[in-house]
Design an enzyme around this catalytic site. Structure first.
Site, PDB file in Angstrom:
ATOM      1  N   LYS A  49       5.846  -8.159   2.179  1.00 49.77           N
ATOM      2  CA  LYS A  49       5.859  -8.002   3.642  1.00 49.77           C
ATOM      3  C   LYS A  49       4.512  -9.134   4.164  1.00 49.77           C
ATOM      4  O   LYS A  49       3.483  -9.181   3.541  1.00 49.77           O
ATOM      5  CB  LYS A  49       5.137  -6.469   4.128  1.00 49.77           C
ATOM      6  CG  LYS A  49       6.596  -5.538   3.370  1.00 49.77           C
ATOM      7  CD  LYS A  49       6.033  -4.219   4.184  1.00 49.77           C
ATOM      8  CE  LYS A  49       4.890  -3.729   3.502  1.00 49.77           C
ATOM      9  NZ  LYS A  49       4.854  -3.634   2.279  1.00 49.77           N
ATOM     10  N   GLY A  51       0.682  -1.130   0.036  1.00 49.91           N
ATOM     11  CA  GLY A  51       0.132  -0.021   0.006  1.00 49.91           C
ATOM     12  C   GLY A  51       0.887   1.252   0.018  1.00 49.91           C
ATOM     13  O   GLY A  51       2.012   1.294   0.319  1.00 49.91           O
ATOM     14  N   SER A  52       0.330   2.165  -0.694  1.00 51.71           N
ATOM     15  CA  SER A  52       0.993   3.621  -0.752  1.00 51.71           C
ATOM     16  C   SER A  52       1.125   4.222   1.097  1.00 51.71           C
ATOM     17  O   SER A  52       0.005   3.752   1.661  1.00 51.71           O
ATOM     18  CB  SER A  52       0.505   4.724  -1.635  1.00 51.71           C
ATOM     19  OG  SER A  52       0.569   4.206  -3.113  1.00 51.71           O
ATOM     20  N   GLY A  53       1.504   5.238   1.066  1.00 48.81           N
ATOM     21  CA  GLY A  53       1.446   5.686   2.430  1.00 48.81           C
ATOM     22  C   GLY A  53       2.661   5.397   3.484  1.00 48.81           C
ATOM     23  O   GLY A  53       2.939   5.934   4.516  1.00 48.81           O
ATOM     24  N   HIS A  54       3.661   4.336   2.840  1.00 52.54           N
ATOM     25  CA  HIS A  54       4.770   4.065   3.488  1.00 52.54           C
ATOM     26  C   HIS A  54       6.158   4.758   3.004  1.00 52.54           C
ATOM     27  O   HIS A  54       7.297   4.034   3.059  1.00 52.54           O
ATOM     28  CB  HIS A  54       5.032   2.589   3.606  1.00 52.54           C
ATOM     29  CG  HIS A  54       3.622   2.004   4.250  1.00 52.54           C
ATOM     30  ND1 HIS A  54       3.309   2.325   5.370  1.00 52.54           N
ATOM     31  CD2 HIS A  54       2.769   1.142   3.786  1.00 52.54           C
ATOM     32  CE1 HIS A  54       2.212   1.489   5.758  1.00 52.54           C
ATOM     33  NE2 HIS A  54       1.972   0.777   4.649  1.00 52.54           N
ATOM     34  N   HIS A  84       0.319   0.506   9.811  1.00 54.14           N
ATOM     35  CA  HIS A  84      -0.806   0.979   9.378  1.00 54.14           C
ATOM     36  C   HIS A  84      -1.715   1.423  10.818  1.00 54.14           C
ATOM     37  O   HIS A  84      -2.843   1.763  10.629  1.00 54.14           O
ATOM     38  CB  HIS A  84      -1.727  -0.065   8.825  1.00 54.14           C
ATOM     39  CG  HIS A  84      -1.016  -0.859   7.481  1.00 54.14           C
ATOM     40  ND1 HIS A  84      -0.452  -1.963   7.949  1.00 54.14           N
ATOM     41  CD2 HIS A  84      -1.027  -0.480   6.377  1.00 54.14           C
ATOM     42  CE1 HIS A  84       0.161  -2.302   6.828  1.00 54.14           C
ATOM     43  NE2 HIS A  84      -0.071  -1.354   5.762  1.00 54.14           N
ATOM     44  N   ASP A 109      -1.242  -8.487   0.728  1.00 58.24           N
ATOM     45  CA  ASP A 109      -0.077  -8.734   0.045  1.00 58.24           C
ATOM     46  C   ASP A 109       0.470 -10.017   0.153  1.00 58.24           C
ATOM     47  O   ASP A 109       0.490 -10.446  -1.420  1.00 58.24           O
ATOM     48  CB  ASP A 109       1.059  -7.947   0.857  1.00 58.24           C
ATOM     49  CG  ASP A 109       1.088  -6.288   0.834  1.00 58.24           C
ATOM     50  OD1 ASP A 109      -0.032  -5.935   0.551  1.00 58.24           O
ATOM     51  OD2 ASP A 109       2.009  -5.691   1.655  1.00 58.24           O
TER      52      ASP A 109
END
Length: 330
Positions: free
Chosen positions: A104, A53-56, A218, A109
């Protein structure tokens, strides 16, 4: 909402367009959400593909380039990439030597990369998969069966990527990636909740004056909440938790990682406390990396990752790398 965005629906696409403009040595497919190194596929080279996911950020797109990943698949914010993305990335970087998926340990995922591996293998591509599960805070969480994958992802991608760059075969690259994961442990701490663009506010409730020990990237719950602690006290708790599980018998690489909203001034100060604990526990530190590498949007907080290394792993860590987020030796 105080965010530097247009609308929540275009956050990832806008970021990818900006990344493409900033790094012309990457090929960024905004529509299909795939990032690959411009010289891919590299003849005779094992390719590394990761994503999440984006945001990392900078994980994972910021680690694409010589010496690390060949391709990355950014999903929507905190959402796994879909199998089609992963298959496109594998096809774009595969040169006949096989592809290693670095995944991960989050349920979405794991499932989507597994489906992508089956689809790619149906097309004749050799796929190996390494699962990163380094977080010692909790055994199971909201999004995982088993330990979460966090900071060790950087170690796996860097060291396995260096081996692939040198021409190691798929079996060797996979073996090294597994060794790095098995030799790594992490622990995270949140001082504030993160805010997603879609929600426009905190994703969980963390009252003023409290922190979350063992938080996930998250915002998943950790071991416990406590009243605010000093950097010294947090280092004692976090590093102690890592060492009690890892029990290193040799030197380590230390990653002191910001969660996205913590200034470097604080991270460097926290690193001083981390190094103090390691010295007190007679753990030799071979290398240290401090900064924002595996983040959680705007969360204030940090994580500590330690990886025990031998001469070979340390040599591969020091090997040249040229990505947006890691650059040395070239």
């Amino acid at each position: 909402m105080r965010m530097l965005i247009n609308v929540p629906e275009t956050v990832v696409a806008d970021a990818l367009r900006g990344m493409a403009a900033a790094y012309p040595d990457l090929n960024v497919d905004v529509d299909n959400r795939v990032i690959v190194r411009r010289d891919a596929p590299v003849a005779g080279k094992v390719a590394l593909v990761s994503g999440g996911g984006s945001g990392h950020e900078p994980l994972h797109g910021g680690f694409v380039g010589p010496g690390m990943l060949d391709g990355a698949c950014p999903g929507e914010v905190f959402t796994s990439p879909v199998p089609d993305q992963v298959v496109r990335a594998a096809a774009a970087v595969e040169s006949g030597a096989g592809v290693l998926f670095v995944v991960k340990n989050y349920t979405g995922d794991v499932l989507n990369f597994q489906m992508a591996a089956e689809l790619a293998e149906d097309e004749g591509v050799r796929i190996a998969t390494v699962l990163v599960d380094d977080d010692v805070a909790v055994t199971d969480s909201l999004y995982t069966a088993g330990r979460r994958g966090t900071g060790a992802t950087l170690f796996v991608e860097k060291i396995a990527g260096a081996a692939a760059e040198e021409g190691a075969p798929l079996e060797r690259v996979e073996s090294l990636a597994r060794q790095v994961n098995a030799s790594s442990r992490s622990f995270g701490v949140a001082l504030s909740a993160c805010s997603t663009p879609a929600k426009g506010g905190p994703t969980f409730d963390l009252p003023p004056g409290e922190l979350e020990l063992g938080v996930g990237i998250h915002g998943e719950p950790g071991r416990e909440r406590r009243a605010m602690m000093t950097a010294r006290e947090i280092a004692d708790f976090a590093v102690g938790a890592v060492l009690d599980d890892l029990r290193p018998t040799g030197p380590v690489i230390a990653l002191v990682n910001g969660m996205g909203g913590t200034p470097l001034l604080e991270l460097y100060g926290f690193n001083a406390e981390v190094q103090r604990v390691l010295t007190e526990r007679d753990v030799a530190v071979a290398r240290t990396l401090v900064g924002n590498y595996v983040t959680s949007l705007d969360m204030a907080g940090c994580s500590v990752t330690l990886c025990q290394v031998d001469e070979e792993l340390l040599r591969l860590w020091d090997a040249p790398v040229q990505t947006p987020a890691l650059r040395w030796g070239r």
